[in-house]
Design a protein around this motif. Structure first.
Motif, PDB file in Angstrom:
ATOM      1  N   VAL A  10       0.842  -1.194   0.000  1.00  0.00           N
ATOM      2  CA  VAL A  10       0.000   0.000   0.000  1.00  0.00           C
ATOM      3  C   VAL A  10       0.878   1.246   0.000  1.00  0.00           C
ATOM      4  O   VAL A  10       2.030   1.219   0.455  1.00  0.00           O
ATOM      5  N   SER A  56       0.618   5.697   0.354  1.00  0.00           N
ATOM      6  CA  SER A  56      -0.177   6.868   0.736  1.00  0.00           C
ATOM      7  C   SER A  56       0.354   8.116   0.052  1.00  0.00           C
ATOM      8  O   SER A  56       1.534   8.463   0.219  1.00  0.00           O
ATOM      9  N   ILE A  73      -3.863   4.049  -0.369  1.00  0.00           N
ATOM     10  CA  ILE A  73      -4.656   4.077   0.861  1.00  0.00           C
ATOM     11  C   ILE A  73      -4.616   5.488   1.429  1.00  0.00           C
ATOM     12  O   ILE A  73      -3.783   6.305   1.057  1.00  0.00           O
ATOM     13  N   ASP A  74      -5.510   5.745   2.358  1.00  0.00           N
ATOM     14  CA  ASP A  74      -5.566   7.038   3.042  1.00  0.00           C
ATOM     15  C   ASP A  74      -4.801   6.913   4.352  1.00  0.00           C
ATOM     16  O   ASP A  74      -5.265   6.274   5.297  1.00  0.00           O
ATOM     17  N   TRP A  75      -3.601   7.480   4.387  1.00  0.00           N
ATOM     18  CA  TRP A  75      -2.771   7.450   5.607  1.00  0.00           C
ATOM     19  C   TRP A  75      -2.083   8.801   5.709  1.00  0.00           C
ATOM     20  O   TRP A  75      -1.083   9.042   5.044  1.00  0.00           O
ATOM     21  N   ARG A  93      -3.920  -0.218  11.660  1.00  0.00           N
ATOM     22  CA  ARG A  93      -4.064   0.376  10.330  1.00  0.00           C
ATOM     23  C   ARG A  93      -3.274  -0.400   9.288  1.00  0.00           C
ATOM     24  O   ARG A  93      -3.737  -0.604   8.162  1.00  0.00           O
ATOM     25  N   ARG A 152      -0.559  -5.865   5.785  1.00  0.00           N
ATOM     26  CA  ARG A 152      -0.059  -5.258   4.560  1.00  0.00           C
ATOM     27  C   ARG A 152       1.365  -4.727   4.758  1.00  0.00           C
ATOM     28  O   ARG A 152       1.907  -4.742   5.859  1.00  0.00           O
TER      29      ARG A 152
END
Length: 380
Positions: free
Chosen positions: A202, A204, A231-233, A302, A306
């Motif tokens: 993933v 961000s 992803i939203d991080w 979170r 992954r």
């Protein structure tokens, strides 16, 4: 070749400092040991001449050093660190700043500065160091090397001079992925959370944006080529504040007793950090410890199973006059693995301008060996 005192504190010619004590997967390799590890017959200098002068001679090797020797590696020598490993630039007020062979005129990165330069220059094949706030990952990125910060506590720290025990890890750097993994075969336990063959990666955009464009582009390109999904991080400044407060409080708890009355033995930058650390009260330290614990749980939840790909640093290696400017943005990136107690491998990438940078792979706790394998595949 004359010994460079900014790189080496002890390096006999002809070497090695210590011959292998066994034979194994590291036969023929040479190690530059950060001057925080006990080496039998030598003192730990910690980058500070006053500490060195008062230090006892070690009677036995640190655990990690002994394991490398048993696996066939030889100790090339003891390499410099920034004072008490409390910095990320590579500059030492007493011994100088090690050069950066991969980016001349730019800083080496710290605090595993001497060992990293030794490996980048071909004077050793393995740098044994520590990573508390990024001290393996930052110099790895700045000098185009492979480096790992393992899961917190995965590698025994016996015989290591600590800085902040909640975050200190034994790490290492090499010029290639295969050697990085072979050192892992010696130092790491079996995985407790091995990654699947097709580990989900993933990426961000918000974390990428913390890096300057040249490094951001190189990291993004590697991540997307490996199939990383968005992803939203978002970066969490409160996490970094808690990390820095707890790190400082622990650093003073470890070293404050010796430093009282000896603050003038420190260089200006490190002295400033210890002075701020001395001022942290018990209530603030306790609050930071609670906040770090909560952040650790959030980071692990979170991430899940992954692998997060993010820049190892916010910039390529800065020039000396710019060294402190990107510190906060870099630590917003490095503190994620530090707070999470998670393994992180810095994979070398090259910017469009030809400068070294790093793409950092952060995996679940206990996935160290399979994370090294994944990094080797992605970075090949």
């Amino acid at each position: 070749m004359a010994l460079d005192p900014s790189v080496w504190r002890v390096r006999p010619e002809p070497g090695p400092l210590t011959a292998p004590t066994g034979s194994g997967v590291l036969d023929g390799e040479t190690v530059a040991v950060k001057d925080l590890f006990a080496v039998a017959g030598e003192r730990i200098g910690a980058g500070n001449p006053a500490w060195l002068a008062a230090a006892p001679v070690a009677q036995e090797h640190a655990v990690a050093v002994a394991r490398l020797l048993d696996a066939g590696a030889a100790l090339a020598g003891i390499a410099q660190t920034e004072e008490f490993a409390y910095s990320l630039t590579g500059a030492n007020a007493h011994y100088g700043t090690p050069p950066n062979p991969r980016a001349p005129g730019r800083i080496s990165g710290g605090s595993t500065s001497g060992p990293t330069t030794a490996v980048a220059a071909g004077e050793a094949s393995i740098a044994l160091g520590t990573d508390t706030g990024g001290s393996v990952r930052v110099p790895a990125a700045y000098q185009g090397l492979w480096g790992i910060r393992p899961t917190h506590g995965a590698v025994p720290d016996g015989g290591l001079l600590p800085l902040a025990p909640s975050f200190d890890t034994v790490g290492w750097l090499t010029r290639d992925a295969a050697t990085l993994a072979r050192v892992g075969d010696v130092l790491l336990p079996a995985d407790t959370a091995a990654l699947p063959d097709q580990a989900p990666l993933v990426l961000s955009d918000a974390l990428l944006a913390l890096a300057a464009p040249e490094g951001r582009d190189a990291v993004g390109q590697l991540a997307r080529a490996a199939g990383a999904q968005a992803i939203d991080w978002a970066p969490e400044p409160a996490w970094l504040a808690a990390f820095q407060t707890l790190q400082a409080a622990e650093a003073w708890a470890v070293h404050g007793g010796w430093l009282e009355g000896r603050m003038d033995t420190l260089g200006p930058a490190v002295r400033g950090r210890f002075e701020r650390a001395r001022a942290i009260g018990a209530a603030d330290a306790d609050a930071a410890r609670t906040a770090v614990g909560q952040a650790r749980a959030q980071i692990r939840e979170r991430l899940g199973e992954r692998v997060l790909v993010l820049p190892s640093t916010a910039t390529v290696a800065p020039r000396p006059q710019e060294a402190e400017a990107a510190r906060e943005a870099t630590m917003l990136l490095t503190c994620i693995a530090g707070i999470g107690g998670l393994p992180a491998v810095s994979v070398p990438v090259t910017t469009a301008e030809g400068l070294p940078a790093g793409a950092c792979l952060v995996g679940p706790a206990g996935s160290d060996r399979s994370l090294l394998e994944l990094a080797g595949r992605i970075g090949a």
